[in-house]
Scaffold this motif. Structure first.
Motif, PDB file in Angstrom:
ATOM      1  N   GLY A  52       8.399  18.373  -8.341  1.00 15.06           N
ATOM      2  CA  GLY A  52       7.681  17.166  -8.064  1.00 15.06           C
ATOM      3  C   GLY A  52       8.607  15.928  -8.188  1.00 15.06           C
ATOM      4  N   SER A  53       9.717  16.032  -8.905  1.00 18.33           N
ATOM      5  CA  SER A  53      10.703  14.912  -9.210  1.00 18.33           C
ATOM      6  C   SER A  53      11.584  14.967  -7.738  1.00 18.33           C
ATOM      7  N   ILE A  54      11.952  16.138  -7.203  1.00 18.77           N
ATOM      8  CA  ILE A  54      12.611  15.815  -6.051  1.00 18.77           C
ATOM      9  C   ILE A  54      11.889  15.340  -5.021  1.00 18.77           C
ATOM     10  N   VAL A  55      10.459  15.589  -4.710  1.00 24.53           N
ATOM     11  CA  VAL A  55       9.644  14.871  -3.857  1.00 24.53           C
ATOM     12  C   VAL A  55       9.546  13.347  -4.000  1.00 24.53           C
ATOM     13  N   LEU A  56       9.440  13.103  -5.205  1.00 28.80           N
ATOM     14  CA  LEU A  56       9.438  11.561  -5.510  1.00 28.80           C
ATOM     15  C   LEU A  56      10.718  11.079  -5.262  1.00 28.80           C
ATOM     16  N   TYR A  57      11.853  11.671  -5.428  1.00 31.70           N
ATOM     17  CA  TYR A  57      13.200  11.053  -5.211  1.00 31.70           C
ATOM     18  C   TYR A  57      13.263  11.044  -3.541  1.00 31.70           C
ATOM     19  N   VAL A  58      12.752  11.962  -2.937  1.00 24.64           N
ATOM     20  CA  VAL A  58      12.802  11.769  -1.349  1.00 24.64           C
ATOM     21  C   VAL A  58      11.880  10.478  -0.708  1.00 24.64           C
ATOM     22  N   ALA A  59      10.833  10.487  -1.617  1.00 23.40           N
ATOM     23  CA  ALA A  59       9.631   9.344  -1.267  1.00 23.40           C
ATOM     24  C   ALA A  59      10.463   8.057  -1.366  1.00 23.40           C
ATOM     25  N   ALA A  90      13.664   7.143  -1.521  1.00 28.44           N
ATOM     26  CA  ALA A  90      14.823   7.116  -0.448  1.00 28.44           C
ATOM     27  C   ALA A  90      13.937   6.635   0.766  1.00 28.44           C
ATOM     28  N   THR A  91      12.963   7.367   1.243  1.00 29.01           N
ATOM     29  CA  THR A  91      12.418   7.027   2.540  1.00 29.01           C
ATOM     30  C   THR A  91      11.792   5.696   2.552  1.00 29.01           C
ATOM     31  N   PHE A  92      11.371   5.135   1.459  1.00 26.64           N
ATOM     32  CA  PHE A  92      10.641   3.864   1.373  1.00 26.64           C
ATOM     33  C   PHE A  92      12.074   2.815   1.472  1.00 26.64           C
ATOM     34  N   GLY A  93      12.997   2.959   0.796  1.00 26.34           N
ATOM     35  CA  GLY A  93      14.101   2.345   0.992  1.00 26.34           C
ATOM     36  C   GLY A  93      14.798   2.194   2.392  1.00 26.34           C
ATOM     37  N   ILE A  94      14.677   3.359   3.168  1.00 24.00           N
ATOM     38  CA  ILE A  94      15.066   3.082   4.530  1.00 24.00           C
ATOM     39  C   ILE A  94      14.081   2.553   5.385  1.00 24.00           C
ATOM     40  N   GLY A  95      12.923   2.760   5.423  1.00 27.05           N
ATOM     41  CA  GLY A  95      11.883   2.543   6.441  1.00 27.05           C
ATOM     42  C   GLY A  95      11.088   1.150   6.057  1.00 27.05           C
ATOM     43  N   TRP A  96      10.975   0.803   4.812  1.00 28.36           N
ATOM     44  CA  TRP A  96      10.204  -0.243   4.533  1.00 28.36           C
ATOM     45  C   TRP A  96      10.674  -1.305   3.674  1.00 28.36           C
ATOM     46  N   LEU A  97      11.624  -1.268   2.934  1.00 32.11           N
ATOM     47  CA  LEU A  97      12.123  -2.335   1.595  1.00 32.11           C
ATOM     48  C   LEU A  97      12.360  -3.575   2.321  1.00 32.11           C
ATOM     49  N   SER A  98      13.308  -3.557   3.415  1.00 32.56           N
ATOM     50  CA  SER A  98      13.696  -4.892   3.966  1.00 32.56           C
ATOM     51  C   SER A  98      13.026  -5.260   5.463  1.00 32.56           C
ATOM     52  N   GLN A  99      12.522  -4.475   6.022  1.00 29.75           N
ATOM     53  CA  GLN A  99      11.763  -4.618   7.126  1.00 29.75           C
ATOM     54  C   GLN A  99      10.823  -5.423   7.193  1.00 29.75           C
ATOM     55  N   VAL A 100       9.978  -5.603   6.267  1.00 23.16           N
ATOM     56  CA  VAL A 100       8.891  -6.619   6.329  1.00 23.16           C
ATOM     57  C   VAL A 100       9.441  -8.030   5.901  1.00 23.16           C
ATOM     58  N   LEU A 121       0.785  -1.191   0.004  1.00 25.02           N
ATOM     59  CA  LEU A 121       0.041  -0.206  -0.107  1.00 25.02           C
ATOM     60  C   LEU A 121       0.811   1.356   0.147  1.00 25.02           C
ATOM     61  N   THR A 122       2.071   1.224   0.243  1.00 29.82           N
ATOM     62  CA  THR A 122       3.061   2.503   0.065  1.00 29.82           C
ATOM     63  C   THR A 122       2.949   2.810  -1.551  1.00 29.82           C
ATOM     64  N   GLY A 123       2.784   1.822  -2.236  1.00 38.35           N
ATOM     65  CA  GLY A 123       2.826   2.239  -3.531  1.00 38.35           C
ATOM     66  C   GLY A 123       4.195   1.955  -4.426  1.00 38.35           C
ATOM     67  N   TYR A 124       4.952   1.691  -3.532  1.00 41.04           N
ATOM     68  CA  TYR A 124       6.457   1.466  -4.199  1.00 41.04           C
ATOM     69  C   TYR A 124       6.742   0.135  -5.347  1.00 41.04           C
ATOM     70  N   GLY A 125       5.727  -0.746  -5.168  1.00 42.39           N
ATOM     71  CA  GLY A 125       5.989  -1.748  -6.234  1.00 42.39           C
ATOM     72  C   GLY A 125       5.633  -0.922  -7.674  1.00 42.39           C
ATOM     73  N   ALA A 126       4.443  -0.213  -7.534  1.00 45.62           N
ATOM     74  CA  ALA A 126       4.028   0.440  -8.800  1.00 45.62           C
ATOM     75  C   ALA A 126       5.137   1.482  -9.195  1.00 45.62           C
ATOM     76  N   VAL A 127       5.726   2.240  -8.418  1.00 45.81           N
ATOM     77  CA  VAL A 127       6.863   3.251  -8.612  1.00 45.81           C
ATOM     78  C   VAL A 127       7.906   2.634  -9.346  1.00 45.81           C
ATOM     79  N   SER A 128       8.193   1.238  -8.804  1.00 44.07           N
ATOM     80  CA  SER A 128       9.361   0.601  -9.612  1.00 44.07           C
ATOM     81  C   SER A 128       9.158   0.167 -10.850  1.00 44.07           C
ATOM     82  N   VAL A 129       7.958  -0.293 -11.200  1.00 40.67           N
ATOM     83  CA  VAL A 129       7.610  -0.933 -12.287  1.00 40.67           C
ATOM     84  C   VAL A 129       7.237   0.147 -13.446  1.00 40.67           C
ATOM     85  N   TYR A 130       6.625   1.312 -12.728  1.00 38.80           N
ATOM     86  CA  TYR A 130       5.914   2.162 -13.953  1.00 38.80           C
ATOM     87  C   TYR A 130       6.658   3.522 -13.714  1.00 38.80           C
ATOM     88  N   GLY A 131       7.714   3.575 -13.087  1.00 39.39           N
ATOM     89  CA  GLY A 131       8.720   4.808 -12.864  1.00 39.39           C
ATOM     90  C   GLY A 131       8.639   5.932 -14.052  1.00 39.39           C
TER      91      GLY A 131
END
Length: 513
Positions: free
Chosen positions: A374-381, A383-393, A281-291
């Protein structure tokens, strides 16, 4: 110097981390591979579909269904035959599925789409199995102070795979054009490097001592421990693992015990399920595939969007360094809660900027005045996903189940990940075509929910032995609540206090004593 390098290369601990990291990179490679294949004109023509067809998303998403099924079979095989044989079978399956994808429509047209679907599903079976067994394999060979760092490093390799695939894809697309079949076939076949390399290397690795003890193979367990820790520490480690096994052996756990509300492992199973649901639900599967499509929505042209996507993936890789620096020091829970709130904020801002970008001409706003922020915000988002959610689950399920259920718990994690990402990657192109920038607002709301749920119900598992984490669920049952703050006076809301000045970050990755 040469002897030092040789010693490092021959070190079993380093070999385990390197092998696990390379295996995890398979998942990232597929995401980067499909992101540009989806827009290749020859690929679409060969498959007989339009760029806006729902079949584009279905081809991507059936892979995740394969992952879900593969996780079940791989975990069962890992429990019966061992972690190593299961990993070997999954790598071989991945290689076969990849070959099916490569030959789809090669010299023929009828049946190309069917072959692509078969290839995606078969490859999903293999990668899903790898994603289920590798975290278990890795965690069973790591000390409680270094599990998070080890898995975060492995998932940094996942992002390396993502970058490798996208770079190859982009370079070949620029060189050959979007109407050349080799622009999409070459990135597919290059993926063979991973399974072939890993299959040729796996014989060097040990089976996990925990599994060997569970199979009452004491001789094999002692040999594996001596291989990993050295003969001086092997006996002491064996005694520790044997004691842990004796405490757990009386309880046999099956999937039924995990999915029924009265089952002994229902609580940790729900925690595992919700972790993967919330990550999807963070949406980052979609961001990775449909960047690239997201950057286009922000107002950039096709080629610039592809370059910006590559830049996003590269900084994603480097920012993952903070994940393994922090996960054993700060803890899983704090990073996940803060990460979800951060991503929610970014998506809320992107909703506004996406709306301005689509109406820039009407409002008289220079498009770059919206697109760049918008690009800067997407870059920040990202990075935040990578640090906070990628490996933890992926990490938490390996820390909360007993040995008799650890592989099944990791399998359930992959199953839910597969089903959730199937839904997200299937619906994302439909969402972009219909909701446009309002899809960002949906992700902002789902991230807010993820932050709340994690804070309320997800205990901190870092810095604790497997048995201590299992104790949380026993205590939660006694307290008749799943709220973390109400169990043992909130003991599991944060990391345990370090002893003798050693914290999770300074603890060894694979303890030598």
């Amino acid at each position: 110097m040469a002897s030092k390098i040789k010693s490092m290369l021959m070190d079993k601990k380093q070999e385990v981390v390197l092998f696990s990291s390379t295996a995890i990179a398979l998942y990232g490679y597929d995401q980067g591979m499909m992101s540009l294949i989806n827009t290749n004109k020859d690929y679409l023509a060969t498959m007989g579909i339009a760029e806006t067809s729902p079949l584009v998303g279905i081809i991507v998403s059936v892979y995740y269904l394969g992952c879900a099924v593969g996780a079940v079979f791989a975990s069962l095989y890992a429990d019966k035959q061992g972690r190593k044989p299961s990993i070997f079978a999954c790598l071989a399956t991945t290689s076969l599925g990849n070959l099916f994808m490569f030959v789809s429509g090669l010299g023929y047209s009828k049946g190309a789409l069917t072959m692509m679907f078969i290839g995606r599903i078969v490859m999903g079976l293999g990668v899903g199995g790898i994603d289920a067994v590798i975290p278990v394999y890795s965690s069973e060979l790591n000390s409680e102070g270094g599990r998070g760092k080890a898995l975060a490093q492995e998932f940094q390799s996942n992002i390396f795979g993502l970058n490798m695939a996208f770079m190859i894809n982009l370079f070949i697309t620029i060189s050959l054009g979007k109407r050349n079949q080799w622009a999409w076939r070459v990135p597919i076949i290059v993926m063979q490097i991973y399974p072939v390399l890993l299959l040729s290397f796996i014989y060097r690795l040990p089976e996990t001592p925990r599994w060997l003890i569970f199979q009452e193979n004491t001789t094999g367990a002692k040999e594996a421990l001596a291989d990993i820790y050295g003969p001086d520490s092997a006996e002491e480690k064996f005694d520790e693992l044997q004691k842990s096994h004796d405490e757990e052996a009386s309880e046999e756990v099956g999937y039924w015990d995990m999915i029924r509300p009265s089952g002994s492992q229902f609580h940790p199973t729900i925690l595992t399920v919700m972790g993967q649901v919330n990550q999807a639900l963070t949406g980052y599967g979609a961001v990775s595939v449909y960047g690239p499509q997201i950057f286009e929505l922000l107002g950039f042209g096709v080629r610039i969007s592809e370059y910006l996507t590559l830049g996003n993936y590269v900084q994603y890789f480097f920012m993952m360094t903070f994940a393994w620096l922090l996960v054993d020091r700060v803890g899983r829970r704090i990073l996940m809660v803060a990460g979800a709130f951060g991503i929610a904020t970014c998506f809320a801002i992107l909703t506004l900027l996406g709306g301005l970008a689509m109406n820039a001409e009407k409002l008289g706003i220079p498009i770059l005045a919206v697109s760049i922020p918008g690009s800067i915000v997407l870059y920040v988002a990202t990075a935040t996903f990578g640090i906070g959610w990628l490996s933890q689950v992926w990490l938490i399920p390996t820390e909360i189940f007993p040995s008799t259920a650890r592989a099944q718990g990791s399998a359930i994690s992959v199953i839910i990940w597969g089903l959730a990402n199937f839904a997200v990657t299937l619906l994302t192109p439909i969402g972009f075509n219909n909701l446009k920038y309002w899809l960002f607002l949906v992700f902002a709301l789902t991230n807010t929910f993820a932050a709340w749920w994690t804070w309320a119900y997800s205990p901190e598992t870092g810095g604790r032995a497997f048995e201590e984490n299992q104790g949380f669920f026993i205590d939660a049952k006694e307290h008749n609540t799943w709220r973390v703050q109400k169990v043992n006076k909130g003991e599991f809301t944060g990391m345990p206090r370090s002893e003798k000045g050693q914290d999770g970050e300074t603890a060894p990755l694979l303890s030598n004593n």
